[in-house]
Design a protein around this motif. Structure first.
Motif, PDB file in Angstrom:
ATOM      1  N   GLN A   1      38.251  55.589  39.564  1.00  0.00           N
ATOM      2  CA  GLN A   1      39.315  54.703  39.107  1.00  0.00           C
ATOM      3  C   GLN A   1      40.635  55.454  38.932  1.00  0.00           C
ATOM      4  OE1 GLN A   1      39.069  52.490  35.201  1.00  0.00           O
ATOM      5  NE2 GLN A   1      38.695  50.800  36.620  1.00  0.00           N
ATOM      6  N   LYS A   2      40.558  56.709  38.548  1.00  0.00           N
ATOM      7  CA  LYS A   2      41.771  57.510  38.374  1.00  0.00           C
ATOM      8  C   LYS A   2      42.513  57.641  39.704  1.00  0.00           C
ATOM      9  CE  LYS A   2      41.301  61.946  37.785  1.00  0.00           C
ATOM     10  NZ  LYS A   2      40.997  63.256  37.162  1.00  0.00           N
ATOM     11  N   PHE A   3      41.755  57.812  40.786  1.00  0.00           N
ATOM     12  CA  PHE A   3      42.389  57.940  42.098  1.00  0.00           C
ATOM     13  C   PHE A   3      43.073  56.627  42.496  1.00  0.00           C
ATOM     14  CE2 PHE A   3      39.074  61.249  42.280  1.00  0.00           C
ATOM     15  CZ  PHE A   3      39.887  62.339  42.565  1.00  0.00           C
ATOM     16  N   GLU A   4      42.438  55.516  42.149  1.00  0.00           N
ATOM     17  CA  GLU A   4      43.060  54.239  42.491  1.00  0.00           C
ATOM     18  C   GLU A   4      44.364  54.028  41.732  1.00  0.00           C
ATOM     19  OE1 GLU A   4      42.056  49.682  43.395  1.00  0.00           O
ATOM     20  OE2 GLU A   4      40.723  50.614  41.937  1.00  0.00           O
ATOM     21  N   VAL A   5      44.345  54.305  40.437  1.00  0.00           N
ATOM     22  CA  VAL A   5      45.557  54.134  39.632  1.00  0.00           C
ATOM     23  C   VAL A   5      46.675  55.023  40.162  1.00  0.00           C
ATOM     24  CG1 VAL A   5      46.566  54.515  37.356  1.00  0.00           C
ATOM     25  CG2 VAL A   5      44.351  53.391  37.557  1.00  0.00           C
ATOM     26  N   GLU A   6      46.357  56.275  40.440  1.00  0.00           N
ATOM     27  CA  GLU A   6      47.378  57.199  40.933  1.00  0.00           C
ATOM     28  C   GLU A   6      47.901  56.771  42.301  1.00  0.00           C
ATOM     29  OE1 GLU A   6      48.920  59.654  39.338  1.00  0.00           O
ATOM     30  OE2 GLU A   6      47.791  58.958  37.603  1.00  0.00           O
TER      31      GLU A   6
ATOM     32  N   ASP B   1      42.985  51.929  30.924  1.00  0.00           N
ATOM     33  CA  ASP B   1      42.260  52.482  29.786  1.00  0.00           C
ATOM     34  C   ASP B   1      41.241  53.459  30.354  1.00  0.00           C
ATOM     35  OD1 ASP B   1      40.565  53.053  27.683  1.00  0.00           O
ATOM     36  OD2 ASP B   1      40.557  51.014  26.892  1.00  0.00           O
ATOM     37  N   GLU B   2      41.620  54.737  30.393  1.00  0.00           N
ATOM     38  CA  GLU B   2      40.768  55.731  31.033  1.00  0.00           C
ATOM     39  C   GLU B   2      39.453  55.926  30.286  1.00  0.00           C
ATOM     40  OE1 GLU B   2      41.309  60.117  33.139  1.00  0.00           O
ATOM     41  OE2 GLU B   2      42.931  59.250  31.937  1.00  0.00           O
ATOM     42  N   GLU B   3      39.474  55.728  28.987  1.00  0.00           N
ATOM     43  CA  GLU B   3      38.251  55.903  28.194  1.00  0.00           C
ATOM     44  C   GLU B   3      37.253  54.786  28.464  1.00  0.00           C
ATOM     45  OE1 GLU B   3      36.855  56.344  23.504  1.00  0.00           O
ATOM     46  OE2 GLU B   3      38.981  56.403  24.037  1.00  0.00           O
ATOM     47  N   ALA B   4      37.741  53.548  28.555  1.00  0.00           N
ATOM     48  CA  ALA B   4      36.852  52.408  28.797  1.00  0.00           C
ATOM     49  C   ALA B   4      36.663  52.133  30.284  1.00  0.00           C
ATOM     50  CB  ALA B   4      37.418  51.159  28.119  1.00  0.00           C
TER      51      ALA B   4
ATOM     52  N   LYS C   1      39.481  44.964  36.102  1.00  0.00           N
ATOM     53  CA  LYS C   1      38.556  45.746  36.919  1.00  0.00           C
ATOM     54  C   LYS C   1      37.893  46.815  36.053  1.00  0.00           C
ATOM     55  CE  LYS C   1      38.556  47.846  41.526  1.00  0.00           C
ATOM     56  NZ  LYS C   1      39.418  48.179  42.694  1.00  0.00           N
ATOM     57  N   TYR C   2      36.590  46.760  35.969  1.00  0.00           N
ATOM     58  CA  TYR C   2      35.822  47.705  35.160  1.00  0.00           C
ATOM     59  C   TYR C   2      34.978  48.588  36.075  1.00  0.00           C
ATOM     60  CZ  TYR C   2      31.827  49.357  32.401  1.00  0.00           C
ATOM     61  OH  TYR C   2      30.839  50.133  31.843  1.00  0.00           O
ATOM     62  N   ALA C   3      35.141  49.897  35.945  1.00  0.00           N
ATOM     63  CA  ALA C   3      34.361  50.855  36.722  1.00  0.00           C
ATOM     64  C   ALA C   3      33.222  51.388  35.868  1.00  0.00           C
ATOM     65  CB  ALA C   3      35.254  52.003  37.198  1.00  0.00           C
ATOM     66  N   ALA C   4      32.034  50.865  36.093  1.00  0.00           N
ATOM     67  CA  ALA C   4      30.847  51.384  35.403  1.00  0.00           C
ATOM     68  C   ALA C   4      30.437  52.706  36.059  1.00  0.00           C
ATOM     69  CB  ALA C   4      29.716  50.371  35.496  1.00  0.00           C
ATOM     70  N   PRO C   5      29.609  53.500  35.394  1.00  0.00           N
ATOM     71  CA  PRO C   5      29.185  54.775  35.990  1.00  0.00           C
ATOM     72  C   PRO C   5      28.093  54.593  37.047  1.00  0.00           C
ATOM     73  CG  PRO C   5      28.231  54.531  33.817  1.00  0.00           C
ATOM     74  CD  PRO C   5      29.160  53.362  33.990  1.00  0.00           C
ATOM     75  N   TYR C   6      28.092  53.435  37.672  1.00  0.00           N
ATOM     76  CA  TYR C   6      27.123  53.122  38.726  1.00  0.00           C
ATOM     77  C   TYR C   6      27.728  52.045  39.621  1.00  0.00           C
ATOM     78  CZ  TYR C   6      26.179  49.330  35.405  1.00  0.00           C
ATOM     79  OH  TYR C   6      26.322  48.269  34.542  1.00  0.00           O
ATOM     80  N   VAL C   7      27.136  51.846  40.775  1.00  0.00           N
ATOM     81  CA  VAL C   7      27.569  50.788  41.683  1.00  0.00           C
ATOM     82  C   VAL C   7      27.161  49.443  41.081  1.00  0.00           C
ATOM     83  CG1 VAL C   7      27.279  49.798  43.991  1.00  0.00           C
ATOM     84  CG2 VAL C   7      27.376  52.286  43.689  1.00  0.00           C
ATOM     85  N   ALA C   8      28.126  48.569  40.864  1.00  0.00           N
ATOM     86  CA  ALA C   8      27.841  47.297  40.183  1.00  0.00           C
ATOM     87  C   ALA C   8      26.726  46.516  40.865  1.00  0.00           C
ATOM     88  CB  ALA C   8      29.118  46.457  40.113  1.00  0.00           C
ATOM     89  N   ALA C   9      26.755  46.477  42.195  1.00  0.00           N
ATOM     90  CA  ALA C   9      25.780  45.674  42.934  1.00  0.00           C
ATOM     91  C   ALA C   9      24.376  46.260  42.886  1.00  0.00           C
ATOM     92  CB  ALA C   9      26.227  45.523  44.391  1.00  0.00           C
ATOM     93  N   SER C  10      24.251  47.508  42.421  1.00  0.00           N
ATOM     94  CA  SER C  10      22.929  48.143  42.391  1.00  0.00           C
ATOM     95  C   SER C  10      22.167  47.843  41.110  1.00  0.00           C
ATOM     96  CB  SER C  10      23.076  49.664  42.543  1.00  0.00           C
ATOM     97  OG  SER C  10      23.561  50.251  41.330  1.00  0.00           O
TER      98      SER C  10
END
Length: 372
Positions: free
Chosen positions: A75-80, A104-107, A55-64
């Motif tokens: 993503q940090k909230f999901e992991v926690e 991988d918080e950086e990527a 699962k990759y969280a881009a800095p935008y909505v993927a579908a947009s």
């Protein structure tokens, strides 16, 4: 890793190449719109497993296509949240959440359990097949117990709300996508085709009630720390695996897996309940052949959740949120034809007004009456 675009399968393969998750096959998964999500098939099993979810969280909505910005902090909230589940939740052989194997918080990458190549979302399962009554009831009850336990975590002395009190992005999204769009949807200001020519012509008195409720609920979402909530609790985020006991034998529930915890936060219990029930109501309305299954799931869900007894305030928040969901989402997500869409939005209006002003008798007879 520089110069890698994890929105592409080729670069996901490159990213994984020097990890224990190097893969021979990578396929995009459908369903979500915010992230880029893939099933990866490993060259060599990891901890006995051959497939995982990337699962990759881009800095935008993927579908947009990059046009709508969205904070990667989600993503940090999901992991926690997933880690908190492992700490707080008793083992359950029916319902669980995916374990996190890499963050991988950086990527902005997570690698998670694969809930199963044969698993389907609860929404798709209800659409696809007529479920035996016992299976529908078991699914609803398991989900209701699960959500009840999640919402009761704050009663445990070892529970710490931690970062979830500060999920401001989650609070903003939860308020915006429902209550922030109610009046603009109903007034015609959003120019939604299904609600135009003619407009809905909602009486001013009802619009005033809805406007006041939207303002109140938006404030509560931003300022209430009632309990830990999932934040996006709907049948599309619940994976279901079924099994047959033998060839042509009885269908049984094997496993449920609850996904997508990015909006997990301190919030209102009624929003999780209402969102789940709203989507079940949409299945009832737009797939009439599945009305019985959807009704069984919703009934057993509410009865299993109810737990400690009747709760009028909770029921009012939940029924109003069903209404908010029907108004804000039905005309924006294709469910059916224009006439049925308009009727569903009008039903949402009545549920919003009923949640705010309905009598106790009305509430007991409503979609969430089993909470009473």
């Amino acid at each position: 890793m520089p110069d890698v675009d994890l929105a592409t399968i080729a670069d996901v393969r490159k990213y994984l190449s020097d990890t224990p998750f190097a893969s021979h096959t990578i396929s995009a998964l459908a369903g979500g719109s915010a992230n880029f999500t893939y099933r990866i098939h490993l060259k060599n099993p990891f901890q006995g497993k051959e497939t995982f979810v990337f699962k990759y969280a881009a800095p935008y909505v993927a579908a947009s296509g990059g046009k709508m910005a969205l904070s990667v902090e989600r993503q940090k909230f999901e992991v926690e949240a997933l880690r908190l589940f492992r700490k707080m939740h008793a083992d359950d052989d029916v319902i669980t959440v995916p374990a996190v194997y890499l963050f991988d918080e950086e990527a902005h990458v997570m690698i998670l359990d694969d809930c199963g190549t044969d698993a389907r979302t609860l929404k798709q399962l209800v659409i696809d097949e007529a479920l035996p009554q016992i299976v529908a009831e078991e699914i609803g009850a398991a989900i209701g117990r699960f959500l009840g336990r999640i919402h009761a975590w704050n009663k445990n002395v070892s529970f710490d709300m931690g970062i979830f009190s500060n999920n401001e992005v989650g609070k903003m999204i939860s308020a915006l996508v429902t209550y922030g769009r109610l009046i603009s949807t109903l007034s015609g200001r959003d120019n939604i085709a299904a609600l135009a020519d003619p407009g809905l012509d909602i009486p001013e008195g009802k619009l005033a009630v809805i406007s006041k409720l939207a303002e109140t609920r938006s404030f509560e979402i931003s300022n209430t720390a009632e309990v830990f909530t999932h934040g996006d609790f709907w049948p599309g985020n619940i994976m279901v695996s079924l099994r047959r006991e033998s060839e042509g034998g009885t269908l049984r529930l094997e496993k449920l897996c609850v996904l997508d915890w990015e909006l997990a936060k301190a919030g209102l219990r009624g929003l999780d309940i209402g969102q789940f029930c709203a989507e079940m109501r949409l299945l009832q309305r737009f797939y009439p052949s599945r009305q019985e299954e959807a009704s069984m799931i919703m009934r057993s869900f509410l009865l299993a959740y109810r737990g400690s007894g009747p709760d009028e305030a909770l029921a009012r928040v939940a029924i109003a949120h069903i209404g908010a969901h029907l108004v804000a989402w039905t005309p924006r997500v294709h469910w059916g034809d224009k006439e049925d869409t308009r009727k569903t939005v009008v039903e949402g209006v009545e549920l919003l007004v009923g949640g705010a002003e309905g009598t106790l008798a009305w509430l007991k007879g409503s979609l969430v009456g089993n909470l009473m």
